[in-house]
Design a protein around this motif. Structure first.
Motif, PDB file in Angstrom:
ATOM      1  N   THR B 108      -1.268  48.216 -13.811  1.00 17.93           N
ATOM      2  CA  THR B 108      -0.641  48.773 -12.557  1.00 17.93           C
ATOM      3  C   THR B 108      -0.843  50.191 -12.346  1.00 17.93           C
ATOM      4  N   GLY B 109      -1.154  50.469 -11.036  1.00 17.12           N
ATOM      5  CA  GLY B 109      -1.207  51.917 -10.790  1.00 17.12           C
ATOM      6  C   GLY B 109      -2.573  52.110  -9.993  1.00 17.12           C
ATOM      7  N   PRO B 110      -3.036  53.533  -9.970  1.00 15.24           N
ATOM      8  CA  PRO B 110      -4.161  53.374  -8.882  1.00 15.24           C
ATOM      9  C   PRO B 110      -5.490  53.653  -9.745  1.00 15.24           C
ATOM     10  N   LEU B 111      -6.522  53.324  -8.917  1.00 14.28           N
ATOM     11  CA  LEU B 111      -7.695  53.078  -9.985  1.00 14.28           C
ATOM     12  C   LEU B 111      -8.357  54.317 -10.509  1.00 14.28           C
ATOM     13  N   GLY B 112      -8.239  55.395  -9.646  1.00 13.17           N
ATOM     14  CA  GLY B 112      -8.477  56.678 -10.284  1.00 13.17           C
ATOM     15  C   GLY B 112     -10.083  57.248  -9.983  1.00 13.17           C
ATOM     16  N   LEU B 113     -10.676  56.355  -9.162  1.00 11.03           N
ATOM     17  CA  LEU B 113     -12.184  56.780  -8.975  1.00 11.03           C
ATOM     18  C   LEU B 113     -12.538  57.487  -7.935  1.00 11.03           C
ATOM     19  N   LYS B 114     -13.522  58.264  -7.896  1.00  7.37           N
ATOM     20  CA  LYS B 114     -13.701  59.147  -6.696  1.00  7.37           C
ATOM     21  C   LYS B 114     -14.011  58.148  -5.455  1.00  7.37           C
ATOM     22  N   GLN B 115     -13.201  58.728  -4.405  1.00  4.95           N
ATOM     23  CA  GLN B 115     -13.337  57.733  -3.022  1.00  4.95           C
ATOM     24  C   GLN B 115     -14.448  57.421  -2.603  1.00  4.95           C
ATOM     25  N   PHE B 116     -14.728  56.244  -2.301  1.00  5.83           N
ATOM     26  CA  PHE B 116     -16.152  55.518  -1.872  1.00  5.83           C
ATOM     27  C   PHE B 116     -16.505  56.237  -0.695  1.00  5.83           C
ATOM     28  N   PRO B 117     -17.834  56.723  -0.482  1.00  6.74           N
ATOM     29  CA  PRO B 117     -18.217  57.366   0.784  1.00  6.74           C
ATOM     30  C   PRO B 117     -18.172  56.671   1.906  1.00  6.74           C
ATOM     31  N   ASN B 118     -17.823  57.086   3.278  1.00 11.42           N
ATOM     32  CA  ASN B 118     -18.555  56.284   4.279  1.00 11.42           C
ATOM     33  C   ASN B 118     -19.923  56.375   4.778  1.00 11.42           C
ATOM     34  N   LEU B 119     -20.366  55.421   5.539  1.00 11.05           N
ATOM     35  CA  LEU B 119     -21.737  55.487   5.924  1.00 11.05           C
ATOM     36  C   LEU B 119     -21.775  55.702   7.223  1.00 11.05           C
ATOM     37  N   LEU B 120     -22.480  56.673   8.021  1.00  8.88           N
ATOM     38  CA  LEU B 120     -22.434  57.112   9.306  1.00  8.88           C
ATOM     39  C   LEU B 120     -20.923  56.877   9.891  1.00  8.88           C
ATOM     40  N   GLY B 121     -20.152  57.386   9.419  1.00 10.27           N
ATOM     41  CA  GLY B 121     -18.759  57.487   9.744  1.00 10.27           C
ATOM     42  C   GLY B 121     -18.108  56.174   9.955  1.00 10.27           C
ATOM     43  N   LEU B 122     -18.809  55.169   9.064  1.00  9.06           N
ATOM     44  CA  LEU B 122     -18.059  53.820   9.245  1.00  9.06           C
ATOM     45  C   LEU B 122     -17.792  53.442   7.755  1.00  9.06           C
ATOM     46  N   PRO B 123     -16.779  52.710   7.591  1.00 19.08           N
ATOM     47  CA  PRO B 123     -16.442  52.004   6.140  1.00 19.08           C
ATOM     48  C   PRO B 123     -17.828  51.086   5.742  1.00 19.08           C
ATOM     49  N   PRO B 124     -18.466  51.513   4.710  1.00 23.92           N
ATOM     50  CA  PRO B 124     -19.767  50.691   4.005  1.00 23.92           C
ATOM     51  C   PRO B 124     -19.618  49.413   4.407  1.00 23.92           C
ATOM     52  N   PHE B 125     -18.336  48.748   3.676  1.00 24.76           N
ATOM     53  CA  PHE B 125     -18.379  47.367   3.777  1.00 24.76           C
ATOM     54  C   PHE B 125     -17.921  46.950   5.172  1.00 24.76           C
ATOM     55  N   PHE B 126     -18.085  47.662   5.992  1.00 22.59           N
ATOM     56  CA  PHE B 126     -17.680  47.037   7.469  1.00 22.59           C
ATOM     57  C   PHE B 126     -18.934  46.851   8.081  1.00 22.59           C
ATOM     58  N   ILE B 127     -19.720  47.811   7.502  1.00 18.28           N
ATOM     59  CA  ILE B 127     -21.306  47.553   7.847  1.00 18.28           C
ATOM     60  C   ILE B 127     -21.861  46.131   7.476  1.00 18.28           C
ATOM     61  N   LEU B 128     -21.594  46.075   6.062  1.00 14.42           N
ATOM     62  CA  LEU B 128     -22.051  44.982   5.554  1.00 14.42           C
ATOM     63  C   LEU B 128     -21.370  43.671   5.983  1.00 14.42           C
ATOM     64  N   ALA B 129     -20.174  43.735   6.748  1.00 15.30           N
ATOM     65  CA  ALA B 129     -19.407  42.522   7.351  1.00 15.30           C
ATOM     66  C   ALA B 129     -20.183  42.381   8.482  1.00 15.30           C
ATOM     67  N   LEU B 130     -20.617  43.287   9.203  1.00 17.18           N
ATOM     68  CA  LEU B 130     -21.640  43.129  10.409  1.00 17.18           C
ATOM     69  C   LEU B 130     -22.754  42.357  10.265  1.00 17.18           C
ATOM     70  N   VAL B 131     -23.508  42.945   9.125  1.00 15.51           N
ATOM     71  CA  VAL B 131     -24.857  42.343   8.915  1.00 15.51           C
ATOM     72  C   VAL B 131     -24.516  40.810   8.316  1.00 15.51           C
TER      73      VAL B 131
END
Lengths: 388, 292
Positions: B108-131
């Motif tokens: 229980t609690g936060p993951l504590g990893l460095k925040q995942f970077p955006n790609l071209l200003g978009l969330p990377p997994f949204f781009i994956l969802a588009l693809v």
């Protein structure tokens, strides 16, 4: 599929139907296997599973503190099981027990609120009027909230699994609105929980148990008679067996779907009354009310294990009530992580469904008579069928 | 405001990837109503592994693998044993909910990893969802195997007699779908809301299931629906952006769930229900026993 061992053939065959005792055996075996599997969690913290289960039974069924707790939880589970059983008899899935429990709870506390229950724990309110009204209010609240997905399913063919689940979340947040941050039901001193029910509005007890426990036993008999002996009970079963045939026979689908959810919701609403307004030591909407919502899913498993039989559900609910109260006790004692009872819930669900599916398969043993080795003539080729 | 859009698209990615997986499977005639359970399992184990190893990659791999495994189990019961698919799905959901509550609790609690970077200003997994949406559309409507998959979902007996390996295709769909739904669970617990608490998913799996029904089994409409729900969810969290001082913030949280029910009601009108009935895979949820 078949396997040859020596001169015996073991064949796996599928049965077309199950006899009642075959599914009963599958249910009992599933419970035993699940308890054993969860026992490994006790090994993990260095305790002997046998000793832990002995202590759980000791606390839950044989101790003065544990037994009333077990029965109160069992009644909650049993009522939630009825909320599940009535619609499933018609082939419909009610997983909206949490929402219907909350609706019953809110309706009961609304009645108390209307009589000025929020002012003080010693508020002089007429219990003989308020308590029955709270019970009726809770039943009506659960029934009406349950009726929504039933109506949508019956009239508009909307998938009841998704709607009941969505309505759970709607009610979850409605309760939060009522008891948190200045909501109308917020307690005067407590933060984020509801007001305490005045002494005069609490359900009286008999032999150390609230009257709701005895009322539930009467409801159990009532429900089994409705399901087994009445026209509507027959219609529910007919619709569950084959909706198309039932429609052809003139059963009104819209009415039937609404009715089963209405009746189911009534039981869940009463469960909400029982746990929050009748069980000693609660008497309010607690901060962790959503724990009890999640706990209501034990009703689903109880229904599945009891094969949708309201009377068979009673011992099953008692067992789970005992495991839940005993496990909470052991959790503190052994410093187990939170949620061992939920782990059991999950494991049980998978195992019971697997066992009930596998019960349709049986092993058939066949002895082959040793035949004379076939004389093979030169030039003759035998073609084996790829299916064997 | 642009921040709101970005986080809405991150939410949309979770809805979209899960719903696309479910769509693929339903197109092959298999109904898994236990998405919530698959996502809880994959998300929780992914979270535990990522937190322990300190790497996103391991978390996502575990989420994918758990999803595929659960898909395989659902496939075994639904395809090989031919038992009721709704019951199996429910079992997976309660199993996921119960097991993760216990197993995940110490994390229980936060993951504590460095925040995942955006790609071209978009969330990377949204781009994956588009693809993915494009790829699944292409697979279903423009490839031979897609045609086979759809025919398996419409009428498996006819498909079998025209030489299609029904069982094998259904297993393929179940495992692939499980992996995608599992990935969506990982995206939720590792990227969208990387703080573990018990039963953290709050019905997202069921919303994703509803999206598949809303979409008339069209991957591009799934994507559109996911974006709408992503925006809606964020607005319900920050209602003051649109309607300051109106309702308590708790009531707003109920709105996305209410809207789901309302959309179902609207879709039951005649105009929709005709199209819905036509689009629905005919063999959805029905077990198929090969004649011997």
């Amino acid at each position: 599929m078949k396997v040859n061992v020596g001169n015996t053939t073991i064949r796996i065959e599928r049965r077309s139907t199950l006899r009642w005792w075959q599914s009963a055996v599958a249910s009992v075996l599933a419970v035993v296997v699940s308890l054993v599997l969860v026992g490994f969690a006790f090994l993990h913290v260095g305790a002997s599973p046998v000793a832990v289960y002995r202590e759980i039974i000791q606390y839950a069924f044989l101790s003065q503190y544990g037994l009333p707790q077990t029965i109160n939880r069992a009644v909650f589970i049993l009522l939630c099981a009825y909320a599940f059983i009535v619609p499933i008899r018609a082939g419909l899935w009610n997983i909206g027990m949490p929402g219907q429990v909350y609706a019953g709870m809110l309706a009961a506390f609304s009645v108390a609120y209307a009589f000025g229950a929020k002012t003080s724990v010693n508020a002089p309110i007429p219990g003989a009027i308020v308590i029955p009204l709270m019970v009726l209010g809770a039943m009506a609240g659960g029934a009406l909230y349950g009726a929504i997905p039933g109506l949508l399913r019956g009239k508009l063919q909307v998938n009841e699994i998704v709607t009941t689940m969505m309505l759970n979340s709607v009610m979850l947040w409605l309760v939060a609105h009522m008891i948190r941050e200045g909501g109308p039901f917020m307690g005067r001193t407590a933060e984020g929980e509801g007001f305490s029910l005045p002494l005069a509005a609490r359900m009286p007890q008999l032999w150390n148990l609230p009257l709701t426990v005895y009322a539930t036993l009467i409801l159990a008999v009532f429900l089994s008679i409705v399901l087994a002996k009445t026209t509507i009970g027959y219609q529910i079963r007919a619709f569950g067996a084959s909706p198309a045939a039932a429609r052809y026979a003139g059963i009104r689908e819209g009415f039937l779907c609404t009715f089963v959810f209405l009746l189911g919701g009534l039981f869940a609403g009463f469960a909400g009354y029982h746990y929050f307004a009748a069980v000693p030591g609660v008497y309010k909407i607690p901060k962790s009310y959503n724990d009890f919502g999640d706990f209501s899913f034990y009703g689903l498993i109880t229904g599945l294990i009891a094969q949708n039989n309201p009377i068979a559900a009673i011992p099953v609910a008692l067992l789970f009530g005992g495991v839940a109260s005993g496990a909470r006790f052991m959790q503190g004692k052994l410093r187990l992580a939170f949620g061992i009872d939920y782990a059991l819930l999950g494991v049980l669900m998978l195992v019971i469904v697997a066992f009930q599916a596998l019960a349709y398969y049986r092993l058939a043993l066949e002895r082959r008579v040793p035949a004379a080795v076939p004389q093979r003539e030169i030039g003759e080729s035998r073609v084996e069928s790829p299916h064997h | 405001m642009s921040n709101l859009l970005t986080i809405s698209l991150a939410a949309a990615a979770v809805f979209a990837i899960a719903a696309l997986g479910e769509l693929l499977e339903q197109r092959a005639g298999i109904l898994n109503v236990g998405l919530e359970g698959v996502m809880l399992l994959s998300g929780t184990f992914g979270f535990m592994v990522a937190k322990t190893t300190g790497h996103y990659l391991w978390g996502f791999l575990v989420a994918l693998a758990i999803g595929a495994l659960v898909g395989l189990i659902h496939g075994f019961f639904s395809i090989t044993l031919g038992s009721n698919q709704v019951v199996n799905g429910m079992a997976i959901w309660i199993f996921g909910f119960g097991l993760t509550t216990y197993v995940g609790y110490p994390y229980t609690g936060p993951l504590g990893l460095k925040q995942f970077p955006n790609l071209l200003g978009l969330p990377p997994f949204f781009i994956l969802a588009l693809v993915l949406a494009g790829a699944i559309w292409f697979l279903l409507y423009r490839t031979h195997i897609g045609l086979q998959l759809r025919s398996v979902g419409e009428n498996p007996a006819v498909a079998e007699s025209s030489g299609i390996a029904v069982i094998r295709l259904r297993y393929l769909a179940a495992v692939l779908a499980g992996a995608l739904v599992g990935l969506a669970g990982g995206v939720y617990s590792l990227i969208y809301n990387p703080v573990w608490s018990y039963n953290y998913l709050q019905g997202w799996g069921f919303i994703a299931l509803a999206l598949v029904f809303f979409s008339l089994w069209n991957p591009l409409l799934v994507l559109l629906g996911a974006v709408l729900f992503g925006v809606l969810w964020q607005l319900s969290l920050y209602p003051e952006l649109l309607f300051p001082n109106f309702f308590s913030r708790y009531l707003w949280r109920a709105v996305p769930f209410l809207i789901t029910v309302v959309v179902f009601v609207v879709m039951s009108t005649r105009w929709f229900s005709l199209r819905w009935g036509a689009a629905k895979p005919q063999a959805l949820g029905l077990p198929y026993q090969r004649e011997s």
